[in-house]
Design an enzyme around this catalytic site. Structure first.
Site, PDB file in Angstrom:
ATOM      1  N   HIS A  42       0.919  -1.289   0.049  1.00  0.00           N
ATOM      2  CA  HIS A  42      -0.031   0.003  -0.030  1.00  0.00           C
ATOM      3  C   HIS A  42       0.808   1.219   0.133  1.00  0.00           C
ATOM      4  O   HIS A  42       2.033   1.381   0.479  1.00  0.00           O
ATOM      5  CB  HIS A  42      -0.972   0.011   1.222  1.00  0.00           C
ATOM      6  N   GLU A  80       0.918   3.802   1.837  1.00  0.00           N
ATOM      7  CA  GLU A  80       1.615   4.015   3.135  1.00  0.00           C
ATOM      8  C   GLU A  80       2.595   3.300   3.494  1.00  0.00           C
ATOM      9  O   GLU A  80       3.655   3.705   4.200  1.00  0.00           O
ATOM     10  CB  GLU A  80       0.328   4.296   4.307  1.00  0.00           C
ATOM     11  N   CYS A 134      -2.255  -0.575   7.490  1.00  0.00           N
ATOM     12  CA  CYS A 134      -1.550   0.602   7.539  1.00  0.00           C
ATOM     13  C   CYS A 134      -1.524   1.320   8.932  1.00  0.00           C
ATOM     14  O   CYS A 134      -0.482   2.027   9.296  1.00  0.00           O
ATOM     15  CB  CYS A 134      -2.011   1.504   6.429  1.00  0.00           C
ATOM     16  N   CYS A 167      -5.978   1.928   5.804  1.00  0.00           N
ATOM     17  CA  CYS A 167      -6.481   0.572   6.294  1.00  0.00           C
ATOM     18  C   CYS A 167      -6.178  -0.109   7.674  1.00  0.00           C
ATOM     19  O   CYS A 167      -5.081   0.905   8.064  1.00  0.00           O
ATOM     20  CB  CYS A 167      -6.480  -0.593   5.245  1.00  0.00           C
TER      21      CYS A 167
END
Length: 149
Positions: free
Chosen positions: A56, A58, A89, A86
């Site tokens: 992801h 992040e 993260c 999410c």
């Protein structure tokens, strides 16, 4: 004189990352990490390219920023991300001890707030910065994806 390096300025930079992801066929989430008005990490989703569900925006930004700083903690840093982090993260951000998280669009299905994930108690969270732009990019991506299939 007002500092031009505000949340909107940096969220626009994160949106550029999200647009880059969009062009590569990745879910358009972009992230940057800033310390003292300086961008030290920029990233976007790379889950398709790397065939890695943990890639992801992040997570990529956290890795780049800690490499830049030479340590595992992101105190005095701010993450700007176009979509609410999410649970995964948010957990990584908790452990990084990041000082501030600024996100654009909320994720009512998978966002850390909906799932009740705890952020570090010293981390400030700001939501809704350029949320409309981030949300529209996300919607456009999924409309195009559906039309291609």
């Amino acid at each position: 004189m007002e500092n031009p390096f505000n949340d909107i300025y940096f969220m626009k930079k994160a949106l550029l990352e999200a647009e880059d992801a969009f062009e590569k066929g990745e879910i358009p989430v972009g992230a940057i990490i800033v310390i003292k008005d300086r961008i030290i990490a920029r990233s976007h989703n790379l889950t398709e390219l790397l065939n890695d569900v943990t890639a992801h925006a992040e997570m990529q930004a956290i890795t780049a920023a800690t490499n830049f700083l030479g340590g595992k903690y992101l105190t005095n840093c701010t993450l700007y991300v176009t979509l609410e982090p999410c649970q995964m993260c948010a957990g990584a951000l908790y452990w990084s001890q990041i000082s501030k998280i600024v996100y654009g669009a909320s994720d009512d299905k998978r966002g850390f707030k909906t799932l009740g994930t705890t952020i570090h108690p010293k981390t400030e969270v700001v939501s809704g910065v350029l949320a409309k732009e981030a949300s529209e990019l996300m919607k456009r991506f999924f409309i195009e994806k559906r039309n291609l299939n």
